[in-house]
Design an enzyme around this catalytic site. Structure first.
Site, mmCIF file in Angstrom:
data_model
loop_
_atom_site.group_PDB
_atom_site.id
_atom_site.type_symbol
_atom_site.label_atom_id
_atom_site.label_comp_id
_atom_site.label_asym_id
_atom_site.label_seq_id
_atom_site.Cartn_x
_atom_site.Cartn_y
_atom_site.Cartn_z
ATOM 1 N N CYS A 18 0.818 -1.218 0.000
ATOM 2 C CA CYS A 18 0.000 0.000 0.000
ATOM 3 C C CYS A 18 0.853 1.271 0.000
ATOM 4 C CB CYS A 18 -0.857 -0.034 1.254
ATOM 5 S SG CYS A 18 -1.865 1.406 1.420
ATOM 6 N N ARG A 41 -12.591 -0.218 -5.596
ATOM 7 C CA ARG A 41 -12.090 -0.169 -4.232
ATOM 8 C C ARG A 41 -11.689 1.241 -3.804
ATOM 9 N NH1 ARG A 41 -7.668 -1.202 -0.668
ATOM 10 N NH2 ARG A 41 -8.462 -2.632 0.898
#
Ligand code: IMP
Length: 505
Positions: free
Chosen positions: A320, A419
Site C-alpha cells: 500500500c 475499491r
C-alpha cells in the site's frame, strides 16, 4: 480548527506483550482459537458464524481465489474471493468452492480416443500426471471411454503415432462409482479392487471426478475445517458499493456464506447504502462486513448502518502507498486499539457485539498475537497468503530465489477502480498500491501450523486459553527504539551473514 489526536499513530512493531501467570493446564494443545465472524447478541445467543482460527485472506486477485479458499477453509480460516472481476467469474469461483469435494479431483489432463501416444507423453510432461481419463470429447466431464496410465504403454516398443483408443484401458474394464459416493466409500472401493484411481461418473456415464488412492489420508476430515450445514466449505466474497444490486444476488445464489464491502476507506454513505440495500432485500440472512475504518467514529457509523463486522486499516498494507500518495491512514496498532474500545462501548450500549478485523500490515507472526491482544476478533492478511502454493499468482525465479508475484488492488496492474472510488466519476488517476514479489514459502498448511502454534504459545504465556480471555488478560507495553534492537539477534555474527559463509545470498 482541525482535530488533533492525543496519541501518535503506532504500529504493531512498537508493542510487546508482557507475560502473565501461566496455570499448569494452560498449554498450546488446550487453546481454542474460535472467534466470532459476524455480529450477535453476546450472552444471549450463539454467534451464527464462527471462525475456527482467526485468520481470513485478503480480497485481492493475487491472494483469494477458489483454490486458496478451499485450502484456508480446511485449516479453519476463511477466504474472501476477490471482487475485481466480472460478476459471473466471481460467482463461478464461489460456486467451485461450494461444489468442492475433498479428495474428488476434476482432471486437468484429459484425452480423446483419437489422440496419439506422442500427445499423451506431451500432456504427461506438461501436467505431471500419469493417470489420464479418456472421454469422448477430450474434456474433464465428457462421456468416459477409458483411462490411460503408465501401465498402458511402453515407449520403447510402441509407435508414437499409435492412437489412444488402441492402448487405453477401456471403459468396460474400469471400476467406477456413482456421483453421490462419499470419500470414505470411494476409498473402500479403491482398496477392495486394488486400484490407484477411481473414476466417478454421473447417470449418463460422464466423468465427474477422479479419486486417488494416495490422496485419502491427506483429505481425512480436519477438526478445524470451516463447513456449512451441508458439509460444504465456507467462503466469503468481496463486493463493491456500485454494482451490488447485480453482484450480491449472483454471489448469494452461488452460495457465498458472507460478503464484505471491499473499499480502501469505508466511512462513507456508499457503504451505508450498500448495507441498507442488502437488508432491504435479504434481511439478516445475508451477512455483510464493511470497512475499512481507523477510528471510533468510523466504526460507529458502520455498526449503526448494520454491518455484520467492521474491518480496520488504512495505509498499512505491505503493497500500500495510500499514506504516501494521499496522506491518509493511521498506524495499524493505534487504529485497532481505538476501534476495539468503540466495539466494546457499542456492545455495552446495545448488547450487540460487532466483531472487528485488523486488515493489513501483519508482517511477523507475532503481529497476529498483538492484533488479537489489542482487541481484534480476527485478522485479514494479503502478503502472508500470497507466498503460498495455493495463491493464484505466478511463482517465478528472481536472482536464484523463488518468489511469488503480489500486487495491490490499487496498483496499475489490478486497476480495481471500485475499491478506491468515492462515488463520483470513474476516477482512479493515481496508484495507491505497488506490484511486487514476495518470497515463496511453500504450502499454506505447513506455514499456518507454525503460525498458529506460535499464537497459542503466546496466549499461554499470557495465561489465556481463548481469544476473549487473551484480550482480557493481555498486558501490552510500548517499546523504545533501542529495546527493538535488543529484541532481535544482536551482538553475534549470524552464520548465514558471516563473511565467506557458503550459503551467503
Ligand atoms: P498485507 O497483508 O499487509 O499485504 O495487506 C493486505 C491488505 O492491504 C488488504 O486486505 C487490503 O486492505 C489492502 N490493500 C490491498 N491492495 C491495496 C493497494 O493497492 N493499496 C493499498 N492497500 C491495499
Amino acid at each position: 480548527m482541525a482535530y488533533y489526536f492525543e496519541e501518535p499513530s503506532r504500529t504493531f512493531n512498537e508493542y510487546l506483550l508482557v507475560p502473565g501467570h501461566t496455570p499448569a493446564d494452560c498449554v498450546p494443545a488446550a487453546v481454542s482459537l474460535k472467534t466470532p465472524l459476524v455480529k450477535y447478541r453476546k450472552g444471549e445467543e450463539e454467534c451464527p458464524l464462527t471462525l475456527s482460527v482467526p485468520m481470513v485472506s485478503a480480497i485481492m486477485a493475487a491472494v483469494s481465489d477458489d483454490k486458496m479458499a478451499v485450502a484456508l477453509a480446511t485449516e479453519g480460516g476463511l477466504s474472501f474471493i476477490y471482487g475485481n472481476q466480472s460478476i459471473e467469474d466471481e460467482a463461478a469461483m464461489v460456486a467451485r468452492v461450494k461444489d468442492y469435494k475433498a479428495g474428488f479431483v476434476t482432471s486437468d489432463a484429459n484425452l480423446s480416443p483419437d489422440m496419439t501416444l506422442a500427445e499423451v507423453v506431451e500432456l504427461k510432461d506438461r501436467y505431471g500426471h500419469s493417470t489420464m481419463p479418456v472421454t469422448a470429447d477430450g474434456s474433464a466431464h465428457g462421456k468416459l471411454l477409458g483411462i490411460v496410465t503408465e501401465r498402458d504403454y511402453r515407449l520403447s516398443r510402441m509407435s508414437m503415432d499409435e492412437k489412444v483408443a488402441d492402448f487405453m484401458t477401456p471403459r468396460e474394464k474400469l471400476v467406477v462409482a456413482p456421483a453421490d459416493t462419499t470419500l470414505k466409500a470411494a476409498n473402500d472401493i479403491i482398496w477392495d479392487h486394488k486400484l490407484n484411481s477411481l473414476p466417478i461418473v454421473d447417470a449418463d456415464d460422464c466423468l465427474v471426478a477422479l479419486v486417488f488412492r494416495k490422496d485419502y489420508d491427506s483429505h481425512k476430515s480436519n477438526p478445524d475445517e470451516m463447513l456449512d450445514s451441508h458439509k460444504r466449505y465456507m467462503v466469503g466474497a468481496g463486493i463493491n458499493s456500485r454494482d451490488y444490486a447485480e453482484r450480491v444476488p449472483a454471489l448469494v445464489e452461488a452460495g457465498a456464506d458472507v460478503l464484505c464491502i471491499d473499499s480502501s476507506e469505508g466511512y462513507s454513505d456508499w457503504q451505508k447504502l450498500t448495507i441498507e440495500w442488502v437488508r432491504e432485500h435479504y434481511g439478516d440472512t445475508v451477512k455483510i462486513g464493511a470497512g475499512n475504518v481507523v477510528d471510533a467514529e468510523g466504526f460507529r457509523f458502520l455498526a449503526d448502518a448494520g454491518a455484520d463486522f467492521v474491518k480496520i486499516g488504512i495505509g498499512g498494507g505491505s503493497i500500500c502507498i495510500t499514506r504516501e500518495t494521499k496522506g491518509i491512514g493511521r498506524g495499524q496498532a493505534t487504529a485497532t486499539i481505538e476501534v476495539a474500545k468503540a466495539r466494546d462501548e457499542y456492545f455495552r450500549e446495545t448488547g450487540v457485539y460487532v466483531p472487528i478485523c485488523s486488515d493489513g500490515g501483519i508482517v511477523y507472526d507475532h503481529h497476529i498475537s498483538l492484533a488479537l491482544a489489542m482487541g481484534a476478533d480476527f485478522v485479514m492478511l494479503g502478503r502472508y497468503f500470497a507466498r503460498f502454493d495455493e495463491s493464484p499468482s505466478a511463482k517465478v525465479m528472481v536472482n536464484g530465489t523463488y518468489m511469488k508475484e503480489y500486487w495491490g488492488e490499487g496498483s496499475a496492474r489490478a486497476r480495481n477502480w471500485g475499491r478506491y472510488d468515492l462515488g463520483g466519476k470513474k476516477s482512479l488517476s493515481f496508484e495507491e498500491g505497488v506490484d511486487s514479489y514476495v518470497p515463496y514459502a511453500g504450502s499454506l498448511k505447513d506455514n499456518m501450523a507454525i503460525t498458529l502454534l506460535k499464537l497459542k504459545s503466546t496466549m499461554c504465556n499470557c495465561g489465556a486459553l481463548t481469544i476473549p480471555e487473551f484480550q482480557d488478560k493481555a498486558k501490552l507495553t510500548l517499546v523504545s527504539a533501542t529495546s527493538i534492537v535488543e529484541g532481535g539477534a544482536h551482538d553475534v555474527l549470524l552464520k548465514d551473514k558471516a563473511p565467506y559463509a557458503s550459503n551467503t545470498r
